[in-house]
Design a protein around this motif. Sequence first.
Motif, PDB file in Angstrom:
ATOM      1  N   ASP A 183      11.934  44.334  -5.079  1.00  0.00           N
ATOM      2  CA  ASP A 183      12.716  43.122  -5.249  1.00  0.00           C
ATOM      3  C   ASP A 183      13.627  43.618  -6.422  1.00  0.00           C
ATOM      4  O   ASP A 183      15.100  42.737  -6.476  1.00  0.00           O
ATOM      5  CB  ASP A 183      11.670  42.008  -5.644  1.00  0.00           C
TER       6      ASP A 183
ATOM      7  N   THR B 198      18.347  51.375  -7.170  1.00  0.00           N
ATOM      8  CA  THR B 198      17.943  51.195  -5.752  1.00  0.00           C
ATOM      9  C   THR B 198      16.853  52.094  -5.039  1.00  0.00           C
ATOM     10  O   THR B 198      16.302  52.077  -5.093  1.00  0.00           O
ATOM     11  CB  THR B 198      18.972  50.694  -5.110  1.00  0.00           C
TER      12      THR B 198
ATOM     13  N   LYS C  29      16.271  44.961  -4.480  1.00  0.00           N
ATOM     14  CA  LYS C  29      17.312  43.861  -3.851  1.00  0.00           C
ATOM     15  C   LYS C  29      17.833  43.601  -4.930  1.00  0.00           C
ATOM     16  O   LYS C  29      19.576  43.441  -4.909  1.00  0.00           O
ATOM     17  CB  LYS C  29      16.519  43.229  -2.999  1.00  0.00           C
TER      18      LYS C  29
END
Length: 415
Positions: free
Chosen positions: A79, A90, A82
């Motif tokens: 999460d 990331t 994201k």
Amino acid sequence: MTVGKEPLIADADSKSPSTRASLAASEDEESGSEGGSTQVSPAKAAGPVAGLLQRLAKVPPNVNGLALGLLGLAGAWADLAKASPDLAATAHAMNVNQALAVLSLVPLCLYIGKAALCRGALVQDMSAAPPVGAIACGSMASCLVGIQVFARLGSNLAFYTVTASFAAHVFIMLHFLRLVWVGGLRPEPFWFPPTVGFAVFAVGGAHTCWRPELSSAILAIAAAYTVLLLPPVAFRVARDPGQAAPGPAVGILAAPAALICSMWHLTGRPTPLEGEANVRCLGLVLYAASNLFFLQTLVAIMQRRANFMTFVPPFTALTFPLSSVTRSALWTYSEFDMGDTALAFALALFVFCNLVTGAIGVGCLVSMPKWTDPGAAPPVPMKAINSRLLSADEACASGDDAANMDPMLVRPTEK
């Protein structure tokens, strides 16, 4: 010529200290062999394989909670990836996600091995409601493992993994409800994994090609369990700290609302009313409920802080609820543009979740040899503490040794 005992004793006293010690040890062995009083540890008395099985049989079902907590933390890292616009960050977050998913297999497979090789120990775990609640965390963890498998190895293996985990969870839930009904137990936080835990299968089904209607129905069942059970459990936890979840298992109280919130986001934010405003309103209500019960859980932990001085297996119950609260905060920030304050709160929860889960994981690794020692005193029978604590006097009256009890399960004797 006669030989009596006195010359022998005098001769032994004239020896060096090391010689006297060896003579005493040999005499002890001889007397033990004659009287049958020699004590040998169970692990040494049995062969290496039997000793390993004895240790495996004593693995606490709470290790399933650790596996579930590691997978929840892995989801929090996904999460975070994201929500981050930085591609390098990331990639790093997804690497951590994969590492945590692999690490979760260690405690999960440890208990699966116990279930497969130590049937008697599994039957004993399944004979009382609290350990069954911990076992339900294993089926939830297996579902999340299925999601990880689907993302990397394909849909067929993941589909069968999630489906088998769902069938196991249904059986565990029905067995748990039977135990609750027969025992006349009052609601406590350990009720949530077999009931509200259904929510993870809504996401598992959505990721493994189940029909959308089935995933929506499962999420609705989990939400109904939450509405039905969370208020009475929260009331009991607040009103009676000495009887309702007096130990670390009180941390499960934070899980239901946060789990429903995060699973709602992961299943596409379904809502009975159309319109972006209605979706946002429902999302904020779920987010507020998640934070409210997280706050109550913190207060409950402070009320029970005297019972947190010794590290015991129920500490694993703190991991997955905290990761669920963290995920609900990250999803709410990223989907509803909540601003810098919400981001700071989500990141603080994220850091705290990593610290707590890491500390509990290390604690389990260090304590596992002691927990699985075949020669250790057996714990208090779980049937005796399903819905209340035993005082030391009550335990002694029932035949249990109060000195060997888990301090989480014994309340002090009133003076």
